[in-house]
Design a protein around this motif. Structure first.
Motif, PDB file in Angstrom:
ATOM      1  N   GLY B  57       0.812  -1.214   0.000  1.00  0.00           N
ATOM      2  CA  GLY B  57       0.000   0.000   0.000  1.00  0.00           C
ATOM      3  C   GLY B  57       0.842   1.258   0.000  1.00  0.00           C
ATOM      4  N   THR B  58       1.938   1.223  -0.748  1.00  0.00           N
ATOM      5  CA  THR B  58       2.837   2.376  -0.776  1.00  0.00           C
ATOM      6  C   THR B  58       2.789   3.044  -2.132  1.00  0.00           C
ATOM      7  OG1 THR B  58       4.319   1.211   0.716  1.00  0.00           O
ATOM      8  CG2 THR B  58       5.234   3.107  -0.447  1.00  0.00           C
ATOM      9  N   VAL B  59       2.707   4.360  -2.132  1.00  0.00           N
ATOM     10  CA  VAL B  59       2.798   5.104  -3.379  1.00  0.00           C
ATOM     11  C   VAL B  59       4.043   5.986  -3.286  1.00  0.00           C
ATOM     12  CG1 VAL B  59       1.067   6.712  -2.473  1.00  0.00           C
ATOM     13  CG2 VAL B  59       1.681   6.817  -4.862  1.00  0.00           C
ATOM     14  N   THR B  60       4.859   5.970  -4.346  1.00  0.00           N
ATOM     15  CA  THR B  60       6.099   6.736  -4.363  1.00  0.00           C
ATOM     16  C   THR B  60       5.934   7.932  -5.289  1.00  0.00           C
ATOM     17  OG1 THR B  60       7.241   4.657  -4.085  1.00  0.00           O
ATOM     18  CG2 THR B  60       8.590   6.549  -4.657  1.00  0.00           C
ATOM     19  N   LEU B  61       6.372   9.096  -4.816  1.00  0.00           N
ATOM     20  CA  LEU B  61       6.170  10.340  -5.559  1.00  0.00           C
ATOM     21  C   LEU B  61       7.393  11.234  -5.439  1.00  0.00           C
ATOM     22  CD1 LEU B  61       2.736  10.838  -3.911  1.00  0.00           C
ATOM     23  CD2 LEU B  61       2.979  10.504  -6.355  1.00  0.00           C
ATOM     24  N   ALA B  62       7.363  12.332  -6.163  1.00  0.00           N
ATOM     25  CA  ALA B  62       8.435  13.321  -6.054  1.00  0.00           C
ATOM     26  C   ALA B  62       7.841  14.643  -5.575  1.00  0.00           C
ATOM     27  CB  ALA B  62       9.105  13.511  -7.412  1.00  0.00           C
ATOM     28  N   LYS B 280       8.841   7.725 -16.165  1.00  0.00           N
ATOM     29  CA  LYS B 280       9.092   6.780 -17.252  1.00  0.00           C
ATOM     30  C   LYS B 280       9.788   5.529 -16.740  1.00  0.00           C
ATOM     31  CE  LYS B 280       9.655   9.635 -21.380  1.00  0.00           C
ATOM     32  NZ  LYS B 280      10.689  10.197 -22.259  1.00  0.00           N
ATOM     33  N   ASP B 281      10.697   5.729 -15.782  1.00  0.00           N
ATOM     34  CA  ASP B 281      11.438   4.588 -15.238  1.00  0.00           C
ATOM     35  C   ASP B 281      10.632   3.829 -14.201  1.00  0.00           C
ATOM     36  OD1 ASP B 281      13.378   5.526 -16.829  1.00  0.00           O
ATOM     37  OD2 ASP B 281      14.700   6.255 -15.246  1.00  0.00           O
ATOM     38  N   GLY B 282       9.393   4.261 -13.983  1.00  0.00           N
ATOM     39  CA  GLY B 282       8.561   3.564 -13.012  1.00  0.00           C
ATOM     40  C   GLY B 282       8.970   3.815 -11.576  1.00  0.00           C
ATOM     41  N   LYS B 283       9.646   4.931 -11.329  1.00  0.00           N
ATOM     42  CA  LYS B 283      10.086   5.196  -9.955  1.00  0.00           C
ATOM     43  C   LYS B 283       9.051   5.993  -9.176  1.00  0.00           C
ATOM     44  CE  LYS B 283      15.010   4.826 -10.641  1.00  0.00           C
ATOM     45  NZ  LYS B 283      16.099   5.503 -11.338  1.00  0.00           N
ATOM     46  N   ILE B 284       8.233   6.788  -9.874  1.00  0.00           N
ATOM     47  CA  ILE B 284       7.178   7.536  -9.188  1.00  0.00           C
ATOM     48  C   ILE B 284       5.842   7.281  -9.885  1.00  0.00           C
ATOM     49  CG2 ILE B 284       8.655   9.312  -8.193  1.00  0.00           C
ATOM     50  CD1 ILE B 284       7.821  11.144 -10.488  1.00  0.00           C
ATOM     51  N   ALA B 285       4.764   7.568  -9.179  1.00  0.00           N
ATOM     52  CA  ALA B 285       3.440   7.205  -9.677  1.00  0.00           C
ATOM     53  C   ALA B 285       2.718   8.348 -10.366  1.00  0.00           C
ATOM     54  CB  ALA B 285       2.593   6.684  -8.530  1.00  0.00           C
ATOM     55  N   MET B 286       3.293   9.551 -10.325  1.00  0.00           N
ATOM     56  CA  MET B 286       2.561  10.697 -10.846  1.00  0.00           C
ATOM     57  C   MET B 286       3.555  11.788 -11.218  1.00  0.00           C
ATOM     58  SD  MET B 286      -0.654  11.953  -8.690  1.00  0.00           S
ATOM     59  CE  MET B 286      -1.183  13.605  -8.888  1.00  0.00           C
ATOM     60  N   THR B 287       3.303  12.467 -12.334  1.00  0.00           N
ATOM     61  CA  THR B 287       4.162  13.601 -12.669  1.00  0.00           C
ATOM     62  C   THR B 287       3.423  14.573 -13.573  1.00  0.00           C
ATOM     63  OG1 THR B 287       6.308  14.313 -13.519  1.00  0.00           O
ATOM     64  CG2 THR B 287       5.238  12.539 -14.702  1.00  0.00           C
ATOM     65  N   GLY B 288       3.803  15.827 -13.505  1.00  0.00           N
ATOM     66  CA  GLY B 288       3.225  16.844 -14.380  1.00  0.00           C
ATOM     67  C   GLY B 288       3.907  16.802 -15.742  1.00  0.00           C
ATOM     68  N   LEU B 289       3.252  17.363 -16.753  1.00  0.00           N
ATOM     69  CA  LEU B 289       3.833  17.418 -18.099  1.00  0.00           C
ATOM     70  C   LEU B 289       3.933  18.871 -18.511  1.00  0.00           C
ATOM     71  CD1 LEU B 289       1.620  14.732 -19.874  1.00  0.00           C
ATOM     72  CD2 LEU B 289       3.974  14.425 -19.135  1.00  0.00           C
ATOM     73  N   ASN B 290       5.021  19.244 -19.200  1.00  0.00           N
ATOM     74  CA  ASN B 290       5.055  20.581 -19.772  1.00  0.00           C
ATOM     75  C   ASN B 290       4.849  20.483 -21.279  1.00  0.00           C
ATOM     76  OD1 ASN B 290       7.560  19.740 -20.685  1.00  0.00           O
ATOM     77  ND2 ASN B 290       8.659  20.777 -19.054  1.00  0.00           N
TER      78      ASN B 290
END
Lengths: 479, 584
Positions: B57-62, B280-290
């Motif tokens: 149940g862990t989500v990884t983010l930046a 892209k590398d599957g290290k985080i679950a969410m990211t913004g796009l420019n």
């Protein structure tokens, strides 16, 4: 005349006037070469250096005369052709001026029902494009789904690819929070190509229906007559009728992130880069020569003092002084930082030349011809100016040709980190900085200025290398 | 000449050889780089997006930056607000559908000038101590204490004596909030505040345990163990500048409803591209796009979502004595050449951004529905001829033959650079006005805005609470955030009307009046309402994005085990979906 002849002593006197024919034999069969002629000859033989020389000349022409030939304003923003890669000009069709769209309102449509969750909603029906799809706008209209009413809004997606296999709907270009409004106008960065629009229903909490409807739309590139005239593509708006084709502004090297012509920007950017490169290096090399010559000629305690001061200057950090000069000059963030950059470069870069020249002068000072000139009563200034500095010319020229690329590079670096020119003035360094951000999508914005910096620096370096070989008097004697 | 030929002969092969060698090396370099890029593209393209672990149940983010201030009484920024919204709780909170729901208070009663709250018995601090009414009073007094120098103290001004305390006229103990026993909190209000309930979810209203605060001796909130938590999560580990890990708070009163076990902010980077690569590398679950990454995202066939973050960006003028921008004709001329649609559609190019039409964004609620649907914003169409006429009038009034360059203060981000250069060109091309761009980092820009060293500043305003007033009083003469020192008695009166009335119709009419004045007097040029697009792991569900409050909110999120149907591939309407495809 051999030694054997002299020792024979058979009636022929040991010493006799040389016959005139013998002097003729000593006439040099080839034209005599001055130092400079010889240097030029050897430079010409060095193909690398020669090519570099032509590149440098070409660059100067590009910079000085380029803007007169390519008369495009480097600050002019062609917002219809942003980040266009290099290639031929595009053609647009003349269209009538953009008129705001009232939208589509479906007064008979079912009312929103907050109790209907997204999983019970269906996609709208009858998705069609209203009017012609152009780069001005794509207008869509649809009908609420009668079998599954209650939508609270709509979301419109746009994709470059068909969403079918994995339901990748693409960019969420629009969101409508009024269920009666069943039309959408897309104006976001439209390009002349095929788009796939998908529309789906939203529930009261913004959740999407899993069901969607897709429409493919081919967008045509258009321009209004007034825009065409404003951009200088046509003389008179009245001559253009809707449906005519107009060739858009040609950008041989493409455009940057605000639609500015890359070629014009490179030419104007070269002005800044080459100005700094040439002026700064000439000034500090000249100062270095005088300083080094004075130190070397004076020698002793004065030399010690002067050279220790040069050592002190070498130890000063360039970037820090650059910032200090900016403050000293009262340069605000909106002003150009070229003046403080020039001053900082001149004040901090001369010691290398000074050291080199001093070393040469120390050597030349002990040469016989200097002593002779001194005995003949030459004054110190004459000695330095007439005998010593010309003899260090080779070293000086080489220093100069190496100083120019390093100054260009420093300018590029400082503009890259934002301490150089102020917008909108371009410089190769600031153009690289801007191009870097879009390196992966539109690489030409970075490659063009980077290539110019690289070629210029390489050309000056190879030319310097060739000059060093050509001007070295010792190499002359070995051949 | 023979010598020359010999020399050339002896040197040419060398040159040719060197040239060939160089060419070879260059070619090898290009081919190698190309191959490397291709391999990288394949590798990153095929890598399954991860960043979630259903088993634990862990989500990884930046995070975009290290949380600057986790002391709720002093925090001002979004990153801190995002962490605090997960680890703390106020009297009320927002639920997954953005409704106000009970937080620490289980019931409440808000009258015209008073309010009382009943705290729930099972609300405890992470050390097991119960949360009492005293904890709220302590935190509010602390936030209002001038010695605490809280920039958000003004949000407590609705409390009686709040403003006087903050100005140092009364001691903090004079605050009209009292505890009736441990579980009842009674407050008096300065004046009727129609949106008071909405304020209670704001971090400045969060409670603080006094004993714990004092035991930290000035180190409160400096580290993970220097905070006492009462929210759904606690900070388990905080490596400054590197990572922040939140874990589920087992003592939270509603712990059963929290489905995530940990939120791991494993990376801290402000670089959008770095963040995208982590995704892209599957290290985080969410990211913004420019805007540069949109095409890439489409190629990867990601599920792209949009979000309008509620803030409004605009150009603010300086009205201080001696500034040219005090002249209405000059401002009107600039208003007449400003085309926000062009800015948004051609320059910003990110879906979710809306061309600015009014300082009041589209999502604000009015009397019944949306404010902007009830009170449409006055519109301006670009009119260069009219603009030039106004500029000429401005020159005449100012007694100038030529306009000196105006200083445009702006931030140093990529988007700020792009926008300021765009406007520099717009004003030059359409009006012949010279603009000098003054790029500054955030702190320096704020300092210059406060001291008034600008003619025009590109600024933005994010909502603090869900009411038009959060934007409406921005240009009131008394507002500290009115950086241009605009003063207009008419506007002040309208703001006062809206502040003192409880009748929604009267209030919204007054706000519409503010909207009209802002447009007619060309007080600000609204550029856009900010939005963004982002991608998230399809397994991650229930993430709430909102304009006001904690964003993004993972409190109600969960991770779907792989293999389960994702939202768009839902199987409920297979036939309808086929129908949808047929339309394509």
């Amino acid at each position: 005349m051999s030694e054997a002849d002299m020792t024979t002593g058979t009636g022929v006197p040991s010493f006799a006037p040389v016959p005139t024919s013998a002097t003729e034999a000593q006439v040099i069969s080839r034209p005599s070469l001055s130092y400079w002629q010889d240097a030029w000859r050897r430079l010409k033989a060095n193909r690398r250096a020669l090519i570099s020389l032509w590149i440098v000349v070409g660059l100067l022409l590009f910079t000085v005369f380029g803007p007169f030939v390519w008369r495009v304003d480097p600050d002019d923003q062609d917002l219809d052709q942003i980040s266009k890669p290099l290639g031929p000009a595009s053609v647009a069709t003349v269209a009538t001026a953009f008129e705001p769209w009232a939208g589509v309102y479906n007064t008979l449509g079912p009312l929103p029902d907050t109790s209907v969750a997204a999983d019970r909603l269906l996609a709208p029906a009858e998705l069609v494009a209203v009017g012609e799809a152009t780069t001005q706008a794509v207008r869509l209209s649809w009908q609420p789904n009668r079998t599954a009413p209650g939508a609270s809004g709509w979301r419109v997606y746009r994709n470059l690819y068909h969403p079918a296999p994995d339901h990748a709907l693409g960019l969420p270009v629009g969101e409508i929070l009024n269920p009666a409004e069943t039309g959408f106008e897309d104006r976001l960065d439209l390009e002349p190509r095929r788009y796939f629009y998908s529309v789906l229903a939203l529930d009261a909490w913004g959740a999407e229906s899993s069901d969607y409807i897709t429409l493919s739309v081919d967008v045509k590139r258009v321009i209004t007559a007034d825009e065409a005239v404003a951009k200088g593509l046509a003389d008179d708006a009245l001559e253009l009728a809707p449906g005519d084709s107009v060739e858009l502004a040609f950008h041989p090297l493409g455009t940057d992130y605000l639609g500015r012509d890359m070629l014009a920007r490179l030419m104007h950017g070269a002005r800044v880069s080459l100005f700094i490169g040439i002026v700064a290096s000439f000034v500090y090399v000249a100062f270095g020569i005088l300083y080094g010559a004075a130190a070397g000629f004076a020698g002793g305690r004065v030399d010690q003092l002067l050279m220790r001061f040069a050592d002190f200057v070498v130890a000063l950090p360039f970037l820090l002084f650059m910032i200090l000069f900016r403050i000293l000059f009262g340069v605000e963030s909106g002003d150009s930082g070229i003046a403080p950059m020039l001053v900082a470069m001149v004040l901090l870069s001369w010691p290398a030349t000074a050291r080199l020249v001093r070393g040469q002068i120390l050597q030349i000072r002990e040469e016989g011809y200097v002593g002779a000139a001194r005995l003949l009563g030459a004054r110190s200034a004459w000695l330095v100016m007439r005998h010593m500095i010309p003899n260090t010319m080779g070293v000086i020229l080489v220093t100069l040709t190496f100083a120019v690329p390093s100054a260009i590079f420093t300018e590029a670096f400082l503009s890259f980190i934002g301490m150089g020119v102020a917008p909108p003035t371009p410089s190769w360094g600031s153009m690289c900085n801007e191009g870097l951000k879009t390196m992966l999508t539109t690489p030409h914005e970075l490659i063009a200025p980077a290539l110019f910096i690289s070629i210029t620096v390489l050309a000056f370096n190879l030319l310097g290398d060739g000059l060093r070989d050509a001007l070295d008097a010792r190499m002359r004697s070995t051949e | 000449m023979a010598e020359g030929a010999v020399q050339a002969g002896s040197r040419a092969p060398l040159d040719r050889g060197a040239l060939l060698q160089l060419l070879g090396l260059g070619l090898a370099g290009v081919v190698g780089l190309g191959a490397l890029l291709a391999v990288l593209a394949l590798w990153t393209g095929s890598g399954a997006a991860d960043g979630v672990d259903a088993a634990t149940g862990t989500v990884t983010l930046a995070l975009s930056e290290e949380p600057p201030q986790l002391d709720a009484t002093r925090t001002t920024d979004q990153v801190s607000g995002r962490i605090l919204g997960h680890v703390m709780e106020g009297l009320l909170r927002y639920d997954a559908r953005n409704r106000l729901v009970p937080g620490v208070a289980e019931s409440w009663e808000i009258g015209e000038t008073s309010a009382s709250f009943r705290l729930r018995a099972d609300a405890v601090w992470s050390n097991g101590e119960p949360i009492t009414a005293h904890d709220f009073i302590f935190a509010w007094r602390k936030a209002l204490d001038p010695a605490n120098a809280s920039q958000y103290a003004f949000i407590l001004y609705p409390l009686k004596n709040g403003e006087a305390i903050n100005r140092g006229q009364l001691p903090p103990s004079a605050l009209a909030a009292r505890a009736d026993g441990d579980r009842t909190l009674v407050v008096e209000l300065e004046r009727p505040v129609p949106y008071f309930a909405k304020l209670l979810a704001f971090p400045t209203y969060f409670p603080i345990n006094e004993t714990f605060y004092r035991s930290r001796e000035g180190r409160y909130a400096a580290d993970a163990e220097d905070l006492l938590y009462n929210g759904p999560f606690t900070i388990a580990r905080w490596v400054h500048g590197a990572s922040v890990r939140l874990e589920k708070n087992q003592r939270y009163w509603n712990a059963d409803a929290i489905r995530l076990n940990a939120i791991d902010y494993a990376y801290i980077t402000s670089d959008a591209n770095a963040s995208l690569n982590f995704y892209k590398d599957g290290k985080i679950a969410m990211t913004g796009l420019n805007s540069e990454n949109l095409r890439d995202a489409l190629q990867n066939r990601w599920n792209i979502r949009r979000f309008t973050d509620g803030s409004v960006f605009f150009m603010e003028f300086n009205y201080r004595e001696g500034r040219l921008t005090r002249n209405w004709h000059l401002r009107r001329a600039m208003q007449l050449v400003n085309d926000p649609a062009e800015l948004v559609y051609k320059v910003i190019k990110v879906p979710g951004n809306l061309p600015g039409a009014s300082l009041f964004p589209v999502w604000l609620k009015g009397v019944r529905g949306y404010f902007r649907q009830e009170y449409p914003a006055p519109t301006t169409r670009v009119n260069e001829a009219e603009a030039r006429r106004h500029l000429q009038l401005a020159k005449e009034q100012l007694g100038l033959t030529e306009m000196p360059p105006l200083v445009m203060l702006t931030g140093d981000s990529d988007s700020a650079n792009k926008q300021s250069e765009y406007y520099q060109n717009v004003f030059k091309r359409r009006l012949g006005l010279d603009i000098k761009i003054d790029r500054q980092i955030f702190k320096q820009r704020l300092a210059k805005m406060t001291s008034g060293e600008f003619d025009i500043v590109m600024a933005g305003w994010g909502p603090d609470y869900d009411d038009p007033m959060t934007f409406g009083d921005l240009f009131a003469s008394w507002n500290e955030n009115n950086r241009g020192r605009y003063a207009n008695a008419e506007l002040d009166a309208a703001v006062d009307t809206a502040r003192s009335s409880m009748d929604p119709k009267v209030r919204m009419d007054a706000m519409a009046e503010v909207q009209r004045i802002l447009h007619e007097d060309a007080v600000v040029l609204v550029n856009y309402e900010r939005g963004s697009v982002y991608v998230a792991n399809p397994q991650l569900k229930g993430v709430v994005r909102r304009a006001v409050g904690t964003d993004p909110d993972f409190t109600h999120a969960w991770i779907e085990a792989p293999g389960q149907p994702s939202d768009l591939a839902a199987t409920e309407h297979p036939s309808a979906e086929a129908e949808g495809h047929a339309g394509g």
